[in-house]
Design an enzyme around this catalytic site. Structure first.
Site, PDB file in Angstrom:
ATOM      1  CD  GLN A 180      -2.549  -1.317   2.630  1.00 60.06           C
ATOM      2  OE1 GLN A 180      -2.292  -0.564   3.574  1.00 60.06           O
ATOM      3  NE2 GLN A 180      -3.434  -2.296   2.747  1.00 60.06           N
ATOM      4  CG  HIS A 253      -2.195  -0.960   8.051  1.00 57.54           C
ATOM      5  ND1 HIS A 253      -2.448  -1.858   9.042  1.00 57.54           N
ATOM      6  CD2 HIS A 253      -3.088  -1.243   7.061  1.00 57.54           C
ATOM      7  CE1 HIS A 253      -3.447  -2.654   8.667  1.00 57.54           C
ATOM      8  NE2 HIS A 253      -3.838  -2.299   7.470  1.00 57.54           N
ATOM      9  CD  GLU A 345     -12.011   3.706  15.538  1.00 60.00           C
ATOM     10  OE1 GLU A 345     -11.184   4.614  15.802  1.00 60.00           O
ATOM     11  OE2 GLU A 345     -12.187   2.707  16.262  1.00 60.00           O
ATOM     12  CE1 TYR A 366     -10.333  -6.018   5.907  1.00 60.07           C
ATOM     13  CE2 TYR A 366      -8.315  -6.250   7.177  1.00 60.07           C
ATOM     14  CZ  TYR A 366      -9.238  -5.449   6.526  1.00 60.07           C
ATOM     15  OH  TYR A 366      -9.067  -4.103   6.505  1.00 60.07           O
TER      16      TYR A 366
END
Ligand code: HEC
Length: 473
Positions: A180, A253, A345, A366
């Site tokens: 990512q 992340h 969130e 997951y």
């Protein structure tokens, strides 16, 4: 009503967390009456959006736990653990959402089509149709051009006419394009006109071939600033470059996103898959930072006097925030972060606070196994809202300007997985309403209010940039 559910879960947090996947739970205990496709049978449909006994997570939880023996619904508490019932609630939410979304008519970006929303009707204008590879973030230059980052490392000008400069800026810092991570955030210093500073957030580290031919990648998010002269990146300075010992091979992340205010820069480093490391103040991952805009440590940061703590830390216990913005009305900082499956969130970020990951969460693993049994704990912040199922929150900005007067100062949040943009109204630090204003035209990587007061949306798959303009305006 919101309170009883977390408290109940908190008390029951120690209930056994059997590692049975939620799909199996459903198949084993629920299909008989609710159907393999949730369509209903002896019991009603669980995906039509109609909830006889209430539609909140809390109420659905109660429906499953307490059942209704007279009407033929088994009470499942005692049979299933609290964690398992909670994961069933998330699971049903996901299925409900998928089913409802499949039957809905969503706007496609065509210049002549008007999309109606609660407060404003808009048209979608395409800013860049093709030619960008995984665009990640956008910054608006004073001369009308824009700077766009591409994940693999390209930093490019886009003309006011939408033309992409075929040559990326030369000499930008090397990035580790890994999972990512890559070149992510770009933003201008608030005094960019005078000082020319441009800030970049990217995955920084090493990529080496080992003797056995395998690659060894070590990286973490870093922040640097520089200027562009004659199409070259120059004058680079590190704002924050974590020590090499904090680099990891994980591909997940990375966080990033910048906010500037009163001479400070705020930014995010995701927990890099390190989970509990988000709770460790000696580590930079899983934290939101505040530094002076030249990288110096502010003397009044919350942990400057805590032995061993990284002094740039502003808040901690974050998983992977990829939305960060400041309310223009009162200067409060807001962030959206990716939760696990279910449990994204929106948080109000206050100095020194612990946002709880991975000790508390509203999500599950997951693979459908329960995660932790608790959603609330003393000393840990509750989100303003959480999203079940996950929207994969990415990109966050307040809308200002005059083009959309009824949306002014509303918060716009992007969602990668749900391919949506949400409008969120905040009054006195609380979310009072939410509405999906854009859906199903691609994964939303970033949302940004332009200097023209229009809402820009960066999309991946397909890669392009669009903006919302008022219909008839
Ligand atoms: C023996 C049949 C049966 C089984 C097995 C069963 N249900 Fe039900 N369920 C029902 C019936 C009948 C109702 C409607 C009860 C009512 O009208 O109050 C219901 C209602 C519900 C509701 C409330 C729906 C609403 O509209 O408010 C939920 C949620 C639910 N079931 C979930 C589950 C889950 C999850 C499982 C598996 C763990 C399950 N059910 C297993 C028969 C069943």
């Amino acid at each position: 009503m919101r309170l009883s559910y977390p408290l109940l879960l908190c008390l029951a947090g120690f209930a056994s967390a059997q590692k049975v996947k939620v799909e199996e739970l459903y198949a084993r205990y629920c299909t008989g009456c609710h159907g393999a496709n949730f369509e209903g049978g002896q019991g009603g449909s669980l995906v039509d959006g109609n909830w006889k006994h209430g539609s909140s997570d809390d109420e659905i939880f109660t429906s499953i736990a307490k059942g209704n023996l007279q009407m033929g619904m088994t009470p499942w508490e005692g049979v299933l653990s609290i964690d398992q019932i909670r994961s069933l609630v998330i699971f049903l939410r996901e299925k409900e959402k998928q089913t409802l979304a499949a039957g809905m008519d969503f706007p496609v970006p065509s210049p002549d089509k008007v999309t109606k929303t609660e407060l404003h009707d808009y048209r979608i204008e395409t800013v860049v149709e093709k030619g960008l590879a995984k665009p990640w973030a956008i910054a608006f230059l004073p001369d009308g051009r824009r700077l766009v980052t591409e994940k693999a490392g390209g930093l490019r000008f886009i003309g006011a006419d939408g033309k992409i400069d075929p040559e990326a800026i030369e000499g930008t810092p090397p990035v580790i394009d890994h999972g990512q991570g890559g070149l992510m955030e770009v933003a201008l210093h608030p005094d960019h006109r005078k000082n020319g500073w441009i800030y970049l957030g990217f995955s920084d580290g090493t990529r080496e071939k080992k003797a056995d031919g395998k690659e060894d990648v070590r990286c973490i998010t870093a922040v640097a600033r520089g200027r562009i002269k004659d199409h070259r990146w120059t004058d680079q300075q590190w704002i924050y470059r974590p020590e090499p010992e904090f680099r990891s091979g994980a591909g997940v992340h990375f966080g990033t996103r910048f906010v500037f205010d009163k001479g400070y820069v705020y930014f995010v480093i995701g927990e890099r898959g390190g989970m509990m490391e988000a709770q460790d103040l000696k580590r930079p991952n899983g934290k939101i930072f505040r530094l002076h805009d030249d990288g110096r440590i502010p003397a009044d940061n919350p942990f400057v006097n805590s032995p061993g703590a990284i002094p740039g830390i502003w808040s901690y216990g974050h998983r992977n925030p990829q939305g960060l913005t400041m309310d223009p009305r009162d200067g409060l900082l807001y962030s959206t972060e990716h939760g696990p499956r279910g449990g994204d969130e929106l948080n109000l970020i206050l100095p020194g606070r612990n946002y709880g990951w991975p000790v508390i969460t509203y999500g599950m693993n997951y693979d459908g196994t329960p995660m932790v049994g608790i959603t609330a704990k003393e000393g840990m912040e509750q989100p303003l809202v959480y999203w079940v199922p996950s929207i994969a929150a990415c990109g966050l900005d307040f809308l200002s300007g005059t083009r959309f007067p009824k949306w002014r100062n509303d918060l716009f949040a992007g969602g990668l997985a749900q391919q949506e943009v949400r409008r969120i109204r905040i009054v006195d630090r609380k979310v009072v309403s939410q509405e999906i204003v854009l859906k199903n035209i691609g994964r939303v990587r970033d949302v940004a209010c332009g200097p023209d007061g229009l809402l820009y949306v960066i999309l991946n798959d397909p890669d392009r940039i669009v903006r919302l303009v008022p219909a008839g305006g």
